[in-house]
Design a protein around this motif. Structure first.
Motif, PDB file in Angstrom:
ATOM      1  N   MET A  23       0.840  -1.187   0.000  1.00 47.59           N
ATOM      2  CA  MET A  23       0.000   0.000   0.000  1.00 47.59           C
ATOM      3  C   MET A  23       0.884   1.249   0.000  1.00 47.59           C
ATOM      4  SD  MET A  23      -3.401  -0.331   0.237  1.00 47.59           S
ATOM      5  CE  MET A  23      -4.518  -1.718   0.276  1.00 47.59           C
ATOM      6  N   GLY A  24       0.436   2.287  -0.667  1.00 45.19           N
ATOM      7  CA  GLY A  24       1.216   3.509  -0.746  1.00 45.19           C
ATOM      8  C   GLY A  24       1.174   4.300   0.538  1.00 45.19           C
ATOM      9  N   ASN A  25       2.032   5.288   0.637  1.00 45.96           N
ATOM     10  CA  ASN A  25       2.069   6.125   1.821  1.00 45.96           C
ATOM     11  C   ASN A  25       1.507   7.510   1.460  1.00 45.96           C
ATOM     12  OD1 ASN A  25       2.547   7.369   4.201  1.00 45.96           O
ATOM     13  ND2 ASN A  25       4.782   7.428   3.999  1.00 45.96           N
ATOM     14  N   PHE A  26       0.381   7.855   2.091  1.00 41.60           N
ATOM     15  CA  PHE A  26      -0.257   9.136   1.794  1.00 41.60           C
ATOM     16  C   PHE A  26      -0.450   9.915   3.088  1.00 41.60           C
ATOM     17  CE2 PHE A  26      -1.657   6.091  -1.434  1.00 41.60           C
ATOM     18  CZ  PHE A  26      -1.175   6.708  -2.574  1.00 41.60           C
ATOM     19  N   GLY A  27       0.627   9.971   3.854  1.00 35.75           N
ATOM     20  CA  GLY A  27       0.553  10.642   5.154  1.00 35.75           C
ATOM     21  C   GLY A  27       0.348  12.143   5.035  1.00 35.75           C
ATOM     22  N   ASP A  66      -0.985  15.702   2.985  1.00 40.84           N
ATOM     23  CA  ASP A  66      -2.009  16.138   2.034  1.00 40.84           C
ATOM     24  C   ASP A  66      -1.441  16.217   0.614  1.00 40.84           C
ATOM     25  OD1 ASP A  66      -3.842  16.274   4.011  1.00 40.84           O
ATOM     26  OD2 ASP A  66      -3.921  18.461   4.134  1.00 40.84           O
ATOM     27  N   ILE A 118      -1.564  12.986  -1.127  1.00 41.31           N
ATOM     28  CA  ILE A 118      -2.913  12.666  -1.624  1.00 41.31           C
ATOM     29  C   ILE A 118      -3.170  13.422  -2.928  1.00 41.31           C
ATOM     30  CG2 ILE A 118      -5.392  12.862  -1.123  1.00 41.31           C
ATOM     31  CD1 ILE A 118      -4.694  12.564   1.857  1.00 41.31           C
ATOM     32  N   GLU A 119      -2.801  14.713  -2.919  1.00 46.66           N
ATOM     33  CA  GLU A 119      -3.004  15.529  -4.136  1.00 46.66           C
ATOM     34  C   GLU A 119      -2.220  14.954  -5.315  1.00 46.66           C
ATOM     35  OE1 GLU A 119      -2.154  19.635  -3.376  1.00 46.66           O
ATOM     36  OE2 GLU A 119      -3.615  19.747  -1.746  1.00 46.66           O
ATOM     37  N   GLU A 178      -1.103  11.917  -5.854  1.00 46.23           N
ATOM     38  CA  GLU A 178      -1.644  10.639  -6.333  1.00 46.23           C
ATOM     39  C   GLU A 178      -2.971  10.847  -7.078  1.00 46.23           C
ATOM     40  OE1 GLU A 178      -0.494   7.853  -6.780  1.00 46.23           O
ATOM     41  OE2 GLU A 178      -2.141   6.414  -6.841  1.00 46.23           O
TER      42      GLU A 178
END
Lengths: 179, 179
Positions: free
Chosen positions: B1-5, B7, B10-11, B13
């Protein structure tokens, strides 16, 4: 980095939209379709479903076009419709999936279509597991670059609710991705 | 699983997987047909009902007309209404011939002829109601020209002999030449 533009901003769209005007609705459709589709791709099961939901969104918007008030940001209004369409689609999908599971018992699960980038993304898969309104808040904030106030207008909730939804969404998203 | 710690993760990706939608082909907009489902159903039901009522009225009118024509044709042997009028006039003339000059009583003769004629027509008319038969009888004043005047008797108030008439004699059989 974002595709940011304010929800009510019409610089790209040209002159202000006139409620009930057919030509203006077509212009609105052309100017907003891709962004609405982008939001829906993160909310419903796949791109095909997102395209269906986008069409349903615009049909519903068209039916209410005469009642749209120009003082409300037009894209917020469209997103509100789109999110409700996505919620209904998810509900239908849950019912459909339950039936599929019963029919598929004992058979291998067919692989999903690998050609779609969004469906292979861990983040998008995690977003689809969030409550629709939480996922929509994240996408509006981090993909479209809307402010909390604009998201509040789109979802029809107070600004504070948006802030708490975003916080809860981030937390749940991280928990899902860490599994 | 990716790391989206963050913001920003998230943007990044979301843009990686969704930016392709921003250049996606926009399907042509086709405005849905006017009217809701309910309106369409009600519209078709109302149209069907109107058609049925109109058809019923047309059939009833046609039946009444055919019955009347058939009855008159059976009596006179002709489908031409002017022939029917002539037949009545000849009956009245026959009544006059039976009377001596200056003799009264043509009203009774005409009434008898009319009664016979009316009964025949009513008998051949399927929709005739018994209560309607002879409804306007006696409304005429029974004015008849004196036999010596040479004109046909006028049993009603200016009209021809009324089929089904039974009461021509109710009105005063006024004869101007009466002493």
């Amino acid at each position: 980095m974002s595709s940011a533009r304010a929800l009510g901003d019409q610089d790209e769209a040209g002159p202000a939209y006139e409620p009930g005007n057919e030509a203006d609705f077509e212009r609105l459709y052309r100017n907003t379709y891709r962004r609405i589709l982008g939001t829906l791709i993160t909310l419903v099961r796949d791109r095909a479903a997102a395209e269906d939901c986008a069409q349903e969104t615009y049909v519903k918007a068209y039916q209410s076009w005469k009642k749209w008030r120009p003082d409300a940001p037009v894209e917020a209004w469209l997103h509100k419709i789109a999110i409700n369409v996505a919620i209904s689609d998810r509900r239908r999908e849950r019912i459909r999936t339950a039936g599929e599971i019963v029919r598929r018992l004992g058979r291998p699960i067919p692989p999903s279509d690998p050609s779609t980038l969004a469906e292979r993304s861990d983040l998008v898969r995690a977003l689809k597991k969030l409550p629709t309104k939480q996922a929509a808040a994240l996408v509006l904030r981090h993909f479209h670059g809307y402010s909390n106030r604009e998201i509040a207008a789109a979802l029809g909730v107070p600004d504070q609710t948006v802030a708490s939804r975003l916080a809860a969404a981030r937390q749940q998203l991280q928990a899902t991705l860490d599994k | 699983m990716g790391n989206f710690g963050q913001d920003s993760d998230i943007e990044r990706e979301l843009h990686r997987v969704l930016d392709s939608t921003l250049s996606a082909a926009i399907p042509a907009w086709r405005a849905p047909a006017g009217g809701g489902v309910v309106q369409r159903i009600l519209g078709s039901a109302a149209a069907a009902l109107t058609l049925k009522v109109a058809t019923g009225i047309a059939v009833a009118a046609a039946a009444a007309t055919f019955a009347g024509v058939a009855a008159e044709t059976a009596i006179t042997g002709s489908a031409n209404p002017s022939v029917w009028g002539q037949a009545v006039r000849s009956q009245v003339d026959g009544c006059k011939d039976k009377l001596n000059p200056g003799q009264h009583g043509i009203g009774e003769c005409v009434s008898a002829v009319a009664k016979t004629h009316g009964a025949t027509v009513s008998g051949n008319h399927p929709s005739a109601s018994p209560g309607a038969k002879g409804k306007d009888q006696g409304a005429g004043d029974g004015h008849g020209k004196p036999a010596g005047a040479g004109g046909p008797a006028n049993p009603g108030a200016g009209g021809p002999v009324n089929p089904g008439s039974q009461g021509g004699g109710k009105g005063p059989n006024h004869t101007p030449g009466k002493p």
